[in-house]
Design a protein around this motif. Structure first.
Motif, PDB file in Angstrom:
ATOM      1  N   ALA A   1     -13.997  -7.740 -13.833  1.00 24.17           N
ATOM      2  CA  ALA A   1     -13.820  -8.391 -12.533  1.00 24.17           C
ATOM      3  C   ALA A   1     -13.980  -9.900 -12.616  1.00 24.17           C
ATOM      4  O   ALA A   1     -13.545 -10.620 -11.727  1.00 24.17           O
TER       5      ALA A   1
ATOM      6  N   VAL B   1     -12.453 -13.251 -10.274  1.00 19.66           N
ATOM      7  CA  VAL B   1     -13.265 -14.332  -9.716  1.00 19.66           C
ATOM      8  C   VAL B   1     -12.746 -15.676 -10.217  1.00 19.66           C
ATOM      9  O   VAL B   1     -12.583 -16.636  -9.452  1.00 19.66           O
TER      10      VAL B   1
ATOM     11  N   TYR C   1       0.835  -1.202   0.000  1.00 16.60           N
ATOM     12  CA  TYR C   1       0.000   0.000   0.000  1.00 16.60           C
ATOM     13  C   TYR C   1       0.872   1.255   0.000  1.00 16.60           C
ATOM     14  O   TYR C   1       0.584   2.239  -0.682  1.00 16.60           O
TER      15      TYR C   1
ATOM     16  N   ALA D   1      -9.341  -0.941   1.415  1.00 18.07           N
ATOM     17  CA  ALA D   1      -7.989  -0.355   1.395  1.00 18.07           C
ATOM     18  C   ALA D   1      -7.062  -0.924   2.470  1.00 18.07           C
ATOM     19  O   ALA D   1      -6.380  -0.189   3.159  1.00 18.07           O
ATOM     20  N   GLY D   2      -7.055  -2.235   2.614  1.00 14.59           N
ATOM     21  CA  GLY D   2      -6.089  -2.851   3.525  1.00 14.59           C
ATOM     22  C   GLY D   2      -6.532  -2.912   4.970  1.00 14.59           C
ATOM     23  O   GLY D   2      -5.765  -3.346   5.823  1.00 14.59           O
TER      24      GLY D   2
ATOM     25  N   TRP E   1      -6.141  -6.290   6.591  1.00 15.51           N
ATOM     26  CA  TRP E   1      -4.775  -6.640   6.993  1.00 15.51           C
ATOM     27  C   TRP E   1      -4.385  -5.882   8.249  1.00 15.51           C
ATOM     28  O   TRP E   1      -3.685  -6.412   9.111  1.00 15.51           O
TER      29      TRP E   1
ATOM     30  N   GLN F   1     -20.523  -4.016  -9.633  1.00 18.31           N
ATOM     31  CA  GLN F   1     -20.272  -3.216 -10.840  1.00 18.31           C
ATOM     32  C   GLN F   1     -21.389  -2.219 -11.149  1.00 18.31           C
ATOM     33  O   GLN F   1     -21.132  -1.147 -11.675  1.00 18.31           O
TER      34      GLN F   1
ATOM     35  N   GLY G   1     -12.197  -9.960  -6.227  1.00 14.99           N
ATOM     36  CA  GLY G   1     -12.813 -10.143  -7.547  1.00 14.99           C
ATOM     37  C   GLY G   1     -14.325 -10.219  -7.462  1.00 14.99           C
ATOM     38  O   GLY G   1     -15.041  -9.549  -8.207  1.00 14.99           O
ATOM     39  N   LEU G   2     -14.801 -11.030  -6.517  1.00 16.89           N
ATOM     40  CA  LEU G   2     -16.245 -11.245  -6.398  1.00 16.89           C
ATOM     41  C   LEU G   2     -16.971  -9.942  -6.057  1.00 16.89           C
ATOM     42  O   LEU G   2     -18.003  -9.622  -6.648  1.00 16.89           O
TER      43      LEU G   2
ATOM     44  N   LEU H   1      -5.152 -16.356   1.745  1.00 12.25           N
ATOM     45  CA  LEU H   1      -4.783 -15.479   0.627  1.00 12.25           C
ATOM     46  C   LEU H   1      -5.766 -15.647  -0.523  1.00 12.25           C
ATOM     47  O   LEU H   1      -6.196 -14.675  -1.138  1.00 12.25           O
ATOM     48  N   ALA H   2      -6.119 -16.923  -0.801  1.00  7.44           N
ATOM     49  CA  ALA H   2      -7.072 -17.190  -1.878  1.00  7.44           C
ATOM     50  C   ALA H   2      -8.394 -16.492  -1.591  1.00  7.44           C
ATOM     51  O   ALA H   2      -9.018 -15.919  -2.484  1.00  7.44           O
ATOM     52  N   LEU H   3      -8.798 -16.525  -0.327  1.00 10.79           N
ATOM     53  CA  LEU H   3     -10.067 -15.904   0.054  1.00 10.79           C
ATOM     54  C   LEU H   3     -10.032 -14.398  -0.221  1.00 10.79           C
ATOM     55  O   LEU H   3     -11.003 -13.815  -0.700  1.00 10.79           O
TER      56      LEU H   3
ATOM     57  N   LEU I   1      -7.710 -21.057  -7.574  1.00  7.95           N
ATOM     58  CA  LEU I   1      -6.877 -21.332  -6.399  1.00  7.95           C
ATOM     59  C   LEU I   1      -7.662 -22.128  -5.348  1.00  7.95           C
ATOM     60  O   LEU I   1      -7.143 -23.067  -4.752  1.00  7.95           O
ATOM     61  N   PHE I   2      -8.930 -21.764  -5.150  1.00  6.33           N
ATOM     62  CA  PHE I   2      -9.754 -22.531  -4.209  1.00  6.33           C
ATOM     63  C   PHE I   2      -9.818 -24.003  -4.611  1.00  6.33           C
ATOM     64  O   PHE I   2      -9.604 -24.892  -3.794  1.00  6.33           O
TER      65      PHE I   2
ATOM     66  N   GLY J   1      -9.486 -16.510  -8.429  1.00  6.69           N
ATOM     67  CA  GLY J   1      -9.734 -16.926  -7.055  1.00  6.69           C
ATOM     68  C   GLY J   1     -10.297 -18.337  -6.994  1.00  6.69           C
ATOM     69  O   GLY J   1      -9.863 -19.161  -6.189  1.00  6.69           O
TER      70      GLY J   1
ATOM     71  N   ILE K   1     -16.398 -21.086   2.965  1.00  7.63           N
ATOM     72  CA  ILE K   1     -15.520 -21.687   1.950  1.00  7.63           C
ATOM     73  C   ILE K   1     -14.153 -21.964   2.575  1.00  7.63           C
ATOM     74  O   ILE K   1     -13.585 -23.043   2.430  1.00  7.63           O
TER      75      ILE K   1
ATOM     76  N   GLU L   1      -9.577  -9.313   4.595  1.00  9.48           N
ATOM     77  CA  GLU L   1      -9.778  -8.266   3.597  1.00  9.48           C
ATOM     78  C   GLU L   1     -10.876  -8.664   2.595  1.00  9.48           C
ATOM     79  O   GLU L   1     -11.738  -7.854   2.267  1.00  9.48           O
TER      80      GLU L   1
ATOM     81  N   ILE M   1      -8.073 -12.819  -2.463  1.00 13.63           N
ATOM     82  CA  ILE M   1      -8.069 -12.604  -3.920  1.00 13.63           C
ATOM     83  C   ILE M   1      -9.473 -12.806  -4.486  1.00 13.63           C
ATOM     84  O   ILE M   1      -9.973 -12.004  -5.281  1.00 13.63           O
ATOM     85  N   PHE M   2     -10.134 -13.872  -4.018  1.00 12.45           N
ATOM     86  CA  PHE M   2     -11.483 -14.173  -4.493  1.00 12.45           C
ATOM     87  C   PHE M   2     -12.465 -13.077  -4.070  1.00 12.45           C
ATOM     88  O   PHE M   2     -13.290 -12.624  -4.868  1.00 12.45           O
TER      89      PHE M   2
ATOM     90  N   ALA N   1     -16.027  -6.919  -6.683  1.00 13.66           N
ATOM     91  CA  ALA N   1     -16.024  -6.025  -7.845  1.00 13.66           C
ATOM     92  C   ALA N   1     -17.090  -6.449  -8.842  1.00 13.66           C
ATOM     93  O   ALA N   1     -17.768  -5.617  -9.452  1.00 13.66           O
ATOM     94  N   LEU N   2     -17.261  -7.768  -8.994  1.00 13.86           N
ATOM     95  CA  LEU N   2     -18.261  -8.285  -9.937  1.00 13.86           C
ATOM     96  C   LEU N   2     -19.674  -7.949  -9.460  1.00 13.86           C
ATOM     97  O   LEU N   2     -20.494  -7.445 -10.227  1.00 13.86           O
TER      98      LEU N   2
END
Lengths: 374, 306
Positions: A323, A327, A154, B219-220, B223, B108, B101-102, B93-95, A333-334, A330, B76, B39, B97-98, B104-105
């Motif tokens: 986006a 998804v 950041y 924004a973090g 974490w 939208q 993305g999720l 970490l995967a959670l 990786l899951f 992610g 999950i 996060e 990242i997912f 944001a989807l």
């Protein structure tokens, strides 16, 4: 019901089957996702995974996108194997972009073959510096490198924003937060005429080969593997955890810095407020899908690069939001983490005789868990 | 005084989401599970909470939806970590990242949609007090809830039977298992609680802190919440202290700008992250302190063998 029974030895086949199975499951889940979004799954999957590769330009773009992913993931894998979690590659990439870009701007309109090598060095140094901070804090103060490297990501993003809005801003750019366009001597040479594929791709391939040799043939590679799998044995052999922390963080930081420099000097050609769509984070997925092995990482890097291209192509042809890429990544990786259970465990029906086998395995399993959980 | 009151008010709103997320993670970690997906769960809670309010108009439904989204995502995580024996670090970490993305989807179509913010609840009589009433007794419900959660979590962990079992599971899952406690089920509940709390933290961000949806709006903070738990050496009252400390730091930039201090906004925005690092270093320096207080089984996989 089903029950997990520890395998006597990790299955080598499953190490390779698991990513393929995970990919298959991701595609299935993707079909469901597309149906849910009211898009034809066949069209969407075509746009995602086939359309980007129907032209030479598309294939070249695959290399462009895979370059940072492979560079970072190959070196992250080294740390992951030793149990060192550098999660801040995105920030180290940013620093590499800043330092490489700074050299390019300092030598603006200087025609010399030395500009690019200097940018490479600056980029690597910038990434290394940013990774040295968590390495120092971990070895000196025992501060968790996951949290410190991530916090620094950041900070790096804000630093980039500060510079692009300030000293790096194009003096003739109408106050837009962008640097000047680099002069030709600061742009990476193109290796495939008519595309954007640059020499960075060759650097990435070279790093893959170097990492392979290092892990398979050198002492430091051996130390990394031993300290990751059996820390006690490693310490007994006199391998230093501290050295491995420094080594793996500087290595991945340097590679991430190089990737950042390649981004600004290759596909972007200037310094912008954002120079990466999260390559540093996606590289973590690449490392796992690639089984922390250089060759696997190369293949996984191409796959994840395709997901970026697919996201762009689906956005253009089907108006799908970008986006979706995240998804997909992610989910991959899951599913991979779930399928990886097959490496260490067998799934068996819970019936009478099986529980007897399971009981036999009890001692085995406890010793294995003990070693695994460092 | 003109500056003081708004300053305290913004500190409270900035601290509340951190408090929720960190208290949730505290319980999860006390059961021996490290969930690095805070996060991602915050973002899921933020977007779902906002969407729920946008479509239903009910603020309380939004908070519930946020909590549910966070819990669902943590489910999950629980399935992978408890069921599939996956690495907690990698899965967390995967959670994240997912979740990025999720959210944001899902969000939208919600970008740019406005919302008034959670209604403020004035506590009768107390809110009429001069000064103090204004500062402490005129907030939205979630602020009060977050503050109530601190003694509740503390009491749960220190005095309740369930809390003691939870800590036993976190300190030695094998011993707890041998004594007949359902280790996996207890951890599942701890993970779900952490997820729901992160979800509420997210809902607070999108419904009260800055009532709108923006991609990556946390924004973090997830974490920082994780770091707060370490900072607090796994003690609820110190989480409260830490959350308000960080709330104070993160709003510094707003007030520095308002007062015309000539430091670039980016530098001020770096402060919370830099202070997080500093605080982590100060606490981690003393290894014994960490060892004494951290759950002994944190991050270790548990495979019931009989």
């Amino acid at each position: 019901m089903f029950k997990l029974v520890k395998r006597p030895e990790p299955s080598r086949q499953m190490v390779l089957v698991s990513p393929l199975l995970a990919l298959l499951l991701t595609l299935l889940a993707g079909i469901i996702l597309f149906l849910f979004m009211g898009v034809s799954p066949t069209e969407a999957l075509y746009a995602f995974f086939v359309e980007p590769l129907t032209s030479l330009y598309g294939w070249a773009e695959l290399g462009v996108k895979a370059t940072p992913l492979v560079l970072i993931a190959v070196t992250l894998s080294v740390g992951f194997r030793a149990g060192i979690w550098n999660i801040g590659a995105e920030g180290q990439l940013t620093l590499g972009g800043i330092c490489g870009g700074a050299v390019a701007l300092l030598f603006y309109e200087v025609e010399s073959v030395w500009v690019i090598p200097l940018m490479v060095l600056a980029g690597i140094a910038g990434g290394m510096f940013w990774a040295a901070i968590p390495a120092f804090l971990r070895t000196r103060f025992n501060a968790n490198e996951i949290l410190t490297s991530l916090m620094l990501t950041y900070v790096a993003g804000l630093l980039l924003s500060l510079l692009v809005h300030g000293v790096m801003r194009d003096p003739d750019g109408y106050n837009f937060p962008e640097s000047r366009l680099f002069s030709d001597s600061a742009l990476l040479p193109i290796i495939l005429e008519g595309t954007r594929l640059h020499v960075g791709w060759l650097m990435a391939l070279a790093v893959v080969v170097a990492a392979w040799i290092m892990m398979a043939r050198t002492l430091i590679g051996f130390e990394v593997k031993v300290l990751g799998q059996a820390p006690a044995a490693g310490r007994y052999a006199g391998f230093s955890q501290r050295n491995i922390i420094w080594f793996s963080l500087l290595l991945s930081g340097g590679a991430a810095g190089l990737a950042g420099m390649i981004e600004v000097s290759g596909p972007i050609g200037q310094v912008l407020p954002t120079i990466s769509p999260g390559y540093g984070f996606t590289a973590i997925i690449v490392a796992f899908v690639g089984r922390l092995h250089p060759v696997g990482v190369l293949l996984a890097g191409l796959l994840l690069a395709l997901s970026y291209l697919g996201g762009e192509s689906a956005q253009i042809s089907l108006n799908l939001p970008l986006a979706v890429t995240g998804v997909f990544q992610g989910m991959l990786l899951f599913f991979l983490l779930a399928c990886d259970v097959l490496i260490h465990y067998q799934i068996v029906r819970k019936t009478g005789p099986v529980s007897a086998i399971a009981d036999q395995d009890t001692t085995q399993a406890t010793t294995n868990t003990a070693t695994e959980s460092k | 005084m003109d500056i003081l009151i708004p300053t305290i008010l913004t500190i409270i709103t900035a601290a509340t989401p951190l408090l929720f997320a960190a208290l949730g993670e505290l319980i999860t970690e006390k059961s021996g599970v490290l969930n690095l997906g805070v996060e991602g769960m915050i973002l899921a809670g933020a977007v779902c909470g906002f969407a729920a309010v946008h479509f239903s108009g009910s603020a309380s439904f939004g908070v519930v939806a946020g909590a549910a989204a966070g819990a669902l995502l943590s489910l999950i995580f629980a399935a992978l970590v408890l069921g599939f024996q996956a690495s907690q670090v990698a899965t967390g970490l995967a959670l994240t990242i997912f979740g990025v993305g999720l959210s944001a989807l899902i969000g939208q179509d919600l970008v740019g949609v406005a919302y008034d913010g959670l209604p403020k609840v004035a506590i009768p009589f107390l809110s009429d007090l001069p000064l103090i009433g204004e500062v402490f007794f005129k907030h939205d419900v979630l602020v009060y809830v977050s503050l109530l959660m601190v003694p509740l979590v503390w009491w749960f962990l220190t005095y309740s039977r369930a809390g003691l079992v939870l800590r036993a599971v976190g300190d030695s899952h094998d011993a707890a298992h041998a004594m007949g406690y359902p280790v996996v089920r207890i951890r599942l509940f701890a993970i779900l609680f952490g997820g729901a709390m992160s979800g509420i933290a997210g809902a607070y961000l999108s419904l009260a802190y800055s009532p709108m949806w923006i991609e990556n709006m946390s924004a973090g903070r997830g974490w920082i919440a994780l770091a707060l738990v370490v900072f607090a050496t796994w003690r609820p009252w110190r989480v409260l202290l830490g959350a308000y400390l960080f709330g104070g730091i993160s709003i510094l930039q707003l007030h520095a700008q308002a007062m015309g201090i000539g430091i670039p906004s980016q530098v001020m925005s770096m402060l919370p992250y830099l202070v997080t690092i500093l605080v982590l270093v100060l606490i981690s320096r003393d290894q014994n302190k960490i060892k004494l207080n951290s759950p002994a089984c944190i991050g270790k996989p548990f495979h019931p063998t009989s």
